[in-house]
Design a protein around this motif. Sequence first.
Motif, short mmCIF file in Angstrom:
data_model
loop_
_atom_site.label_atom_id
_atom_site.label_comp_id
_atom_site.label_asym_id
_atom_site.label_seq_id
_atom_site.Cartn_x
_atom_site.Cartn_y
_atom_site.Cartn_z
N UNK A 15 -9.56 62.87 36.45
CA UNK A 15 -11.19 62.50 36.48
C UNK A 15 -11.96 63.31 35.23
N UNK A 16 -11.35 63.82 34.26
CA UNK A 16 -11.85 64.42 33.33
C UNK A 16 -11.10 63.92 32.07
N UNK A 17 -11.59 63.92 30.70
CA UNK A 17 -11.22 63.59 29.70
C UNK A 17 -11.84 64.31 28.34
N UNK A 18 -10.79 64.82 27.36
CA UNK A 18 -11.95 65.64 26.31
C UNK A 18 -11.14 65.05 25.13
N UNK B 234 -5.65 69.38 22.60
CA UNK B 234 -4.37 69.70 22.94
C UNK B 234 -4.61 71.30 22.94
N UNK B 235 -3.62 72.16 23.52
CA UNK B 235 -3.66 73.37 23.72
C UNK B 235 -3.64 74.24 22.13
N UNK B 236 -2.97 73.66 21.40
CA UNK B 236 -2.89 74.18 19.94
C UNK B 236 -4.03 74.25 19.31
N UNK B 237 -5.23 73.28 20.04
CA UNK B 237 -6.43 73.09 19.43
C UNK B 237 -7.68 74.06 19.73
N UNK B 238 -7.09 75.02 20.46
CA UNK B 238 -8.00 76.02 21.14
C UNK B 238 -9.09 76.57 20.04
N UNK B 239 -8.18 77.29 19.10
CA UNK B 239 -9.05 78.12 18.30
C UNK B 239 -9.91 77.57 17.35
N UNK B 240 -9.52 76.05 16.93
CA UNK B 240 -10.31 75.45 16.09
C UNK B 240 -11.31 74.77 16.85
N UNK C 128 -7.51 77.66 25.86
CA UNK C 128 -6.31 76.81 26.07
C UNK C 128 -6.23 76.50 27.58
N UNK C 129 -6.63 77.38 28.44
CA UNK C 129 -6.44 76.93 30.00
C UNK C 129 -7.53 75.75 30.39
N UNK C 130 -8.64 75.81 29.70
CA UNK C 130 -9.97 74.67 29.77
C UNK C 130 -9.25 73.40 29.39
N UNK C 131 -8.42 73.34 28.12
CA UNK C 131 -7.81 72.14 27.73
C UNK C 131 -6.66 71.59 28.61
N UNK C 132 -5.92 72.81 29.01
CA UNK C 132 -4.90 72.40 30.01
C UNK C 132 -5.53 71.76 31.36
N UNK C 133 -6.55 72.31 31.87
CA UNK C 133 -6.97 71.61 33.09
C UNK C 133 -7.52 70.42 32.90
N UNK C 134 -8.21 70.09 31.64
CA UNK C 134 -8.80 68.69 31.29
C UNK C 134 -7.57 67.73 31.15
N UNK C 135 -6.54 68.33 30.45
CA UNK C 135 -5.44 67.36 30.47
C UNK C 135 -4.77 66.94 31.68
#
Length: 182
Positions: free
Chosen positions: A69-72, A22-28, A58-65
């Motif tokens: 054809x991608x999953x994180x 999730x976007x809130x996971x970015x710093x972690x 955050x943007x990387x996470x958003x794009x994956x979500x």
Amino acid sequence: MNDREKMVLLKNGRTYLLRLAEEGDAEMLLDYLKATSAETPYMIREPEEVRTSVEEEVEFIRRNREDPRALHLLAFVDGVFAGSCSFAPKSERVRMRHRCNVGISLYRESWGMGVGTALMSEILAGARSAGYEQAELDVVSTNAPAVGLYQKLGFEVTGTIPRAFKYRDGSYADFLFMVKKL
């Protein structure tokens, strides 16, 4: 696939939560990249090479979500972040759309508990569901636990890249290229 959350019982009796990043996971996640890069010689970067900003992550996470054809996925053992696993297209070119790259890393303290097997199994099932026919990865040849995990899950070594890593002490490590038909 974007609403996935799953509880699993590990072989040692501990519980494992699997969920989408999730976007809130970015710093972690950035702290995790630095820490796991420092823990082993198997990661592609040195800790100081993690230069991604929180906003970029955050943007990387958003794009994956948003990408079907991608999953994180992230793993939490007894509520503590243990590692992540993902797949993404190898290429969007028509002739290569059937292939995906797979990656996984865990904090060292989470090795040997079954987290890697559970994460990789889920990611491979997700890749199959997304329409991929082949999963691919590179692994440092001396990373015996990872090579064993991948082979257990059906990956085969199809090639070697000699001297793929050059460490600060001047030594080298080879990469194994591994492929699994989905």
